[in-house]
Enzyme design. Structure first.
Site: not given
Ligand code: GDP
Ligand code: MN
Length: 387
Positions: A108, A196
């Site tokens: 992530y 993101e």
């Protein structure tokens, strides 16, 4: 401002960040054709303004173009409900068809504003993928945050520390450092409030790849980017939010039943707090801003009335630049145009307040008028509890 994954990937790619080969499709036939171009095996991904698609069945691996066609036919027009869409879900009208990638490991990585430090901040975890929200709740220590100094920007030694923290070594570690520096550059130059990549993957073949991408642009910076408005997909947005933005009104949908018209964000917050304090639940907040015209006030009021959750309206206005008679006339025009039968409580003060009050009380509308915020809040909450 939201954009789709395929658009976010185009943006990332223009900053040198590696993304899978792919193309957006608007029909099932296009899905099949693109699947053939990708060599048969591919991923078909629903493009909606929300994450959590994988778990909701919006991401399909297809072994051949026929399977891709099937996935396309199944997904187009489908309403996807994910934890980020709300109960009414979002309709799939665009699909991204990408070459399938063999995943080695999922990470992530994001950059967003951290309100605690008032800085942009890198967030990274070695346990990326679809369970990141759960990880954040249960094992927050597995998520690293690094605030970025706005004057010096992200330095490569800092990015390297993050990459090493993810367990990356050697060439891949250096690739990841470059990727983070590019991501930061993208975030700044494109005025993003969020970039993101989840998952950021290391492929079986040993390459870094942004497998999913999400970008939010800072609404206050849209005027600097002429290409942003045409990137919007109106099918993914609340029609009332679209109307509000056309009239330059800030409208936020909330979960309760009291529609709120206020001027100024600070007064809006205070109004919502007061409503909550008295046991009420705001259905939205609509900020008409500083010097609105009668027409804009009327539009604002109509937007509130169009929200079917709204069972009563509370107006809280301080007329500084804004004139109370203009507000009153806007409310009267809108309410009579749409034939409003809902209870309305108005609290106003400031410029030409007497005139505003007179207009409201002589209008024949079912309006309760008060000079005091606490009194107004109490009235509207009570009226809705009794009805
Ligand atoms: P999200 O659920 O909305 O965040 O959608 P993602 O784009 O992140 O996809 C969800 C998951 O699908 C990812 O975490 C991957 O595990 C998987 N996935 C997506 N693309 C591929 C692919 O090309 N190959 C493989 N094997 N898995 C993929
Ligand atoms: Mn994802």
């Amino acid at each position: 401002m939201n954009i789709h994954e395929y658009q976010a990937k185009e943006v990332l790619s223009s900053f040198g960040i590696p993304v899978p080969r792919g193309r957006v499709a608007l029909t099932a036939d296009q899905v099949e054709r693109t699947a053939r171009e990708m060599g048969g095996r591919c991923v078909v991904k629903a493009q909606i303004y929300a994450g959590g698609r994988g778990k909701a069945g919006g991401v399909r691996l297809a072994d051949n173009p026929e399977k891709a066609l099937e996935a396309g036919k199944d997904l187009f027009g489908r309403v996807l409900i994910t934890p980020q869409t709300g109960p009414e879900g979002l309709v799939v009208r665009r699909l991204l068809v990408e070459e399938a990638v063999e995943i080695g490991k999922e990470f992530y990585l994001s950059i967003t504003l951290d309100r605690n430090t008032s800085r942009y901040c890198i967030i990274a975890s070695a346990e990326g993928g679809m369970d990141i929200e759960e990880l954040a709740a249960k094992s927050p220590e597995k998520i690293r945050m690094l605030p970025i100094d706005p004057f010096v920007g992200l330095r490569s030694y800092e990015a390297r520390k993050v990459a090493l923290g993810l367990g990356l070594q050697g060439r891949i570690c250096e690739d990841c450092v470059r990727l983070m520096l590019n991501l930061y550059r993208c975030c700044m130059e494109k005025d993003c409030s969020l970039v993101e990549i989840n998952p950021l993957v290391v492929t079986r073949a040993g390459w870094l790849l942004a497998m999913d991408a999400k970008i939010n642009f800072d609404d206050n910076a849209i005027f600097r980017h002429q290409d942003y408005p045409e990137m919007l997909d109106y099918t993914q947005m609340d029609p009332l939010e679209i109307t509000a933005s056309e009239f330059d009104l800030s409208y936020i949908k909330l979960k309760g039943n009291i529609g709120c018209m206020v001027n100024g964000a600070g007064l809006a917050m205070a109004t919502l707090d007061m409503l909550k304090e008295y046991g009420g639940e705001p259905a939205n907040f609509l900020d008409v801003g500083g010097g609105a015209s009668k027409e804009r006030v009327a539009e604002a009021f109509k937007i509130i009335l169009q929200d079917s959750d709204v069972k009563g309206v509370f107006v809280n206005i301080f007329g500084g630049i804004m004139r109370c008679d203009v507000i009153a006339q806007g409310i009267i025009d809108a309410a009579s145009e749409v034939g409003c039968t809902l209870p309305i409580v108005v609290r106003m003060d400031g410029t030409l307040v007497e005139e505003g009050r007179r207009l409201l009380l002589e209008s024949g509308l079912d309006v309760q008028y008060t000079d005091y915020l606490g009194d107004g809040v109490e009235k509207i909450v009570k009226m809705l509890q009794e009805s």
